[in-house]
Design an enzyme around this catalytic site. Structure first.
Site, PDB file in Angstrom:
ATOM      1  N   LYS A 109       0.862  -1.519  -0.140  1.00 54.55           N
ATOM      2  CA  LYS A 109       0.085   0.062   0.435  1.00 54.55           C
ATOM      3  C   LYS A 109       0.589   0.894   0.062  1.00 54.55           C
ATOM      4  CE  LYS A 109      -2.945   0.891   3.248  1.00 54.55           C
ATOM      5  NZ  LYS A 109      -2.326   2.133   4.001  1.00 54.55           N
ATOM      6  N   SER A 110       1.900   1.592   0.843  1.00 55.77           N
ATOM      7  CA  SER A 110       2.632   2.329   0.531  1.00 55.77           C
ATOM      8  C   SER A 110       3.168   2.507  -0.156  1.00 55.77           C
ATOM      9  CB  SER A 110       3.684   2.443   1.963  1.00 55.77           C
ATOM     10  OG  SER A 110       3.656   2.349   3.382  1.00 55.77           O
TER      11      SER A 110
ATOM     12  N   ARG B 193       3.196   5.931  -3.555  1.00 61.29           N
ATOM     13  CA  ARG B 193       4.497   6.814  -4.151  1.00 61.29           C
ATOM     14  C   ARG B 193       4.592   6.564  -5.157  1.00 61.29           C
ATOM     15  NH1 ARG B 193       4.184   5.986   1.427  1.00 61.29           N
ATOM     16  NH2 ARG B 193       5.529   6.804   2.710  1.00 61.29           N
TER      17      ARG B 193
ATOM     18  N   ASP C 275       2.409  -0.927  11.623  1.00 60.27           N
ATOM     19  CA  ASP C 275       1.123  -1.176  11.590  1.00 60.27           C
ATOM     20  C   ASP C 275       0.399  -2.796  12.266  1.00 60.27           C
ATOM     21  OD1 ASP C 275       1.062   1.328  10.410  1.00 60.27           O
ATOM     22  OD2 ASP C 275       1.451   0.407   8.476  1.00 60.27           O
TER      23      ASP C 275
ATOM     24  N   LYS D  27      -4.356   6.382  14.597  1.00 57.12           N
ATOM     25  CA  LYS D  27      -4.605   5.498  13.527  1.00 57.12           C
ATOM     26  C   LYS D  27      -5.702   5.560  12.851  1.00 57.12           C
ATOM     27  CE  LYS D  27       0.587   4.201  12.996  1.00 57.12           C
ATOM     28  NZ  LYS D  27       0.645   5.771  11.372  1.00 57.12           N
TER      29      LYS D  27
ATOM     30  N   ARG E 279      -6.999  -3.287   9.813  1.00 57.53           N
ATOM     31  CA  ARG E 279      -6.344  -3.218  10.495  1.00 57.53           C
ATOM     32  C   ARG E 279      -6.483  -4.410  12.527  1.00 57.53           C
ATOM     33  NH1 ARG E 279      -2.316  -2.853   7.184  1.00 57.53           N
ATOM     34  NH2 ARG E 279      -1.349  -0.821   6.507  1.00 57.53           N
TER      35      ARG E 279
HETATM   36  C1  S3P Z   1       2.975   5.047   5.989  1.00 58.02           C
HETATM   37  C2  S3P Z   1       3.593   5.577   7.727  1.00 58.02           C
HETATM   38  C3  S3P Z   1       3.021   5.197   8.774  1.00 58.02           C
HETATM   39  C4  S3P Z   1       2.215   3.468   8.777  1.00 58.02           C
HETATM   40  C5  S3P Z   1       1.294   4.406   7.574  1.00 58.02           C
HETATM   41  C6  S3P Z   1       1.655   4.194   6.077  1.00 58.02           C
HETATM   42  C7  S3P Z   1       3.567   5.492   5.151  1.00 58.02           C
HETATM   43  O1  S3P Z   1       2.372   5.898   9.515  1.00 58.02           O
HETATM   44  O2  S3P Z   1       1.769   3.627  10.278  1.00 58.02           O
HETATM   45  O3  S3P Z   1       0.569   2.918   7.661  1.00 58.02           O
HETATM   46  O4  S3P Z   1       3.225   4.774   3.620  1.00 58.02           O
HETATM   47  O5  S3P Z   1       4.522   6.483   4.752  1.00 58.02           O
HETATM   48  P1  S3P Z   1       3.135   6.945   9.971  1.00 58.02           P
HETATM   49  O6  S3P Z   1       4.208   8.597   8.879  1.00 58.02           O
HETATM   50  O7  S3P Z   1       2.000   8.341  10.339  1.00 58.02           O
HETATM   51  O8  S3P Z   1       4.314   7.252  11.469  1.00 58.02           O
END
Ligand code: S3P
Length: 415
Positions: A10-11, A15, A303, A330, A376
């Site tokens: 997902k992250s 991007r 997460d 979150k 989650r």
């Molecule tokens: C993420 C960063 C994390 C994570 C989130 C996704 C990202 O959050 O908990 O699920 O894609 O950069 P934070 O940047 O708030 O720690």
């Protein structure tokens, strides 16, 4: 042994869409996650004048508009439930100098945005949040200048927002992180030809006139894999092999924590896929014991803490988590949600200000879980519900659409 492929990370999917949108020429994206959160990012980019095709994990091609090619949006930009969309795009828009208003659902609107608004203001941006520091967030049109920023909270979203602001505005940015966080943005920027490097604890971006991406390969999501690892370790399935999972060290804290609990998890077929390391993860039923989790290891497993709490409910002894106050902001207050739900199904757990304590047992667990719309929470308790002898109802199973729309089908296949 059963084998599974995981949905795209997902992250990295967020991007990939964002950087492809502002690159010069066409970028091919393979393995994108077709989920509600990623659709929120795609929707915002569309409102900025980028032709984003439907999310297709096989392949999607985006014709980038270049670093100066985004258009001012004519509508509010709806980030849905996605914190990554709101924070990363706030940075992108501020850097592009485009007036815009970011909105989200009830959960996202209550999440903290000052952490990104303040450093953007320090770059010269005109940013306002709601009175409580959340969404709506409005951005005005101003030229930005260089920034050196020390983040108070370790946050890859804040770091990425500032790097994107610097990229779009063509200015130097240095972000000093108290603890290193996931570096997917840095890796993808480097692949696009940007000089992003570490100077001690600072992540530094040098300005660049254009970026170009060819093919972006997105690995399987390590955070999604954690749920199936938990299932196999707790004996809810035979041994499982999870193929093509991203094993970026900024994301694999849960694997290390599970191994400390006694988990049998092997990493095989390690290779580099695009910019990211991937591997096949093999998990087998294991006897687990409680551990202590805290400090610098938190960002790499933040997460996965709901899943680790549910696994701890089936381990011998006590598991203590501290230094994880971020869980309270979150998609839900995950400390409260984890503890209330563990108690609701008959497990022993206590809330602390920045974590929780779970005492494991092998008694049957039954009851109803309130997800608070948090994907989650639904999936972590879904794993406990899939174990023989437990009878657990999830109040809103459909909330998994945010990160893994086919989760319940995969869980059925795996058990
Ligand atoms: C993420 C960063 C994390 C994570 C989130 C996704 C990202 O959050 O908990 O699920 O894609 O950069 P934070 O940047 O708030 O720690």
């Amino acid at each position: 042994m059963r084998s599974f492929d995981l949905p795209g990370d997902k992250s990295i999917s967020h991007r990939a869409l964002i950087l492809a949108a502002v690159s010069a020429g066409r970028a091919r994206i393979r393995g994108v996650l077709p989920s509600a959160d990623v659709a929120s990012t795609a929707g915002v980019l569309t409102a900025l004048g980028v032709a984003v095709p439907p999310l297709d994990p096989t392949e999607m091609v985006i014709s980038g508009v270049g670093l100066r090619g985004l258009s001012a949006p004519q509508i509010d930009l709806d980030c849905g439930n996605s914190g990554t969309t709101a924070r990363l795009l706030a940075g992108l828009l501020a850097g592009a100098g485009l007036p815009a208003r970011l909105i989200g659902d009830t959960s996202l609107s209550a999440r903290p945005m000052r952490r990104v608004a303040e450093p953007l203001r320090a770059m010269g941006a005109d940013v306002t949040t709601s009175a409580s520091g959340g969404l709506p967030m409005t951005l005005g049109s101003r030229a930005l200048h260089a920034l050196t920023w020390r983040s108070e909270v370790p946050s890859a979203q804040v770091k990425s927002a500032l790097l994107l602001a610097g990229l779009m505005a063509g200015v130097h940015v240095a972000v000093d992180e108290p603890v290193p966080t996931r570096d997917h943005t840095e890796r993808m920027l480097r692949a696009a030809g940007v000089d992003v490097h570490l100077e001690g604890t600072e992540v530094v971006l040098e300005p660049k006139d254009r970026i170009a991406l060819d093919t972006i390969e997105i690995p399987g999501d390590c955070s999604s894999a954690a749920f199936l690892l938990g299932l196999a370790l707790l004996g809810g399935s035979p041994a499982l092999a999870l193929r093509g999972v991203g094993v970026n060290p900024g994301r694999t804290g849960a694997i290390e924590a599970l191994r400390r609990m006694g988990a049998s998890i092997r990493c095989e077929a390690e290779r580099v896929f695009g910019e990211e390391p991937v591997a096949t993860l093999i998990a087998e039923p294991s006897v687990l014991r409680g551990i202590t989790i805290g400090g610098a290891e938190i960002p790499a497993l933040i997460d996965e803490l709901p899943l680790l709490a549910c696994v701890a409910a089936r381990a011998e002894g006590e598991t203590r988590v501290s230094g994880a106050g971020e869980l309270r902001v979150k998609e839900s207050d995950r400390i409260r949600a984890v503890v209330e739900n563990l108690r609701a199904i008959g497990a022993e757990a206590e809330e602390c200000s920045d974590g929780f304590v779970v005492r494991g047992s092998d008694r049957p667990l039954h009851g109803t879980v309130r997800t608070h719309g948090d994907h989650r929470i639904a999936m972590a308790f879904g794993i406990l519900g899939a174990l023989p002898g437990n009878a657990i109802t999830i109040d809103d199973p459909s909330c998994v659409r945010v990160s893994w729309p086919t989760f319940w089908d995969v869980l059925r296949d795996a058990t």
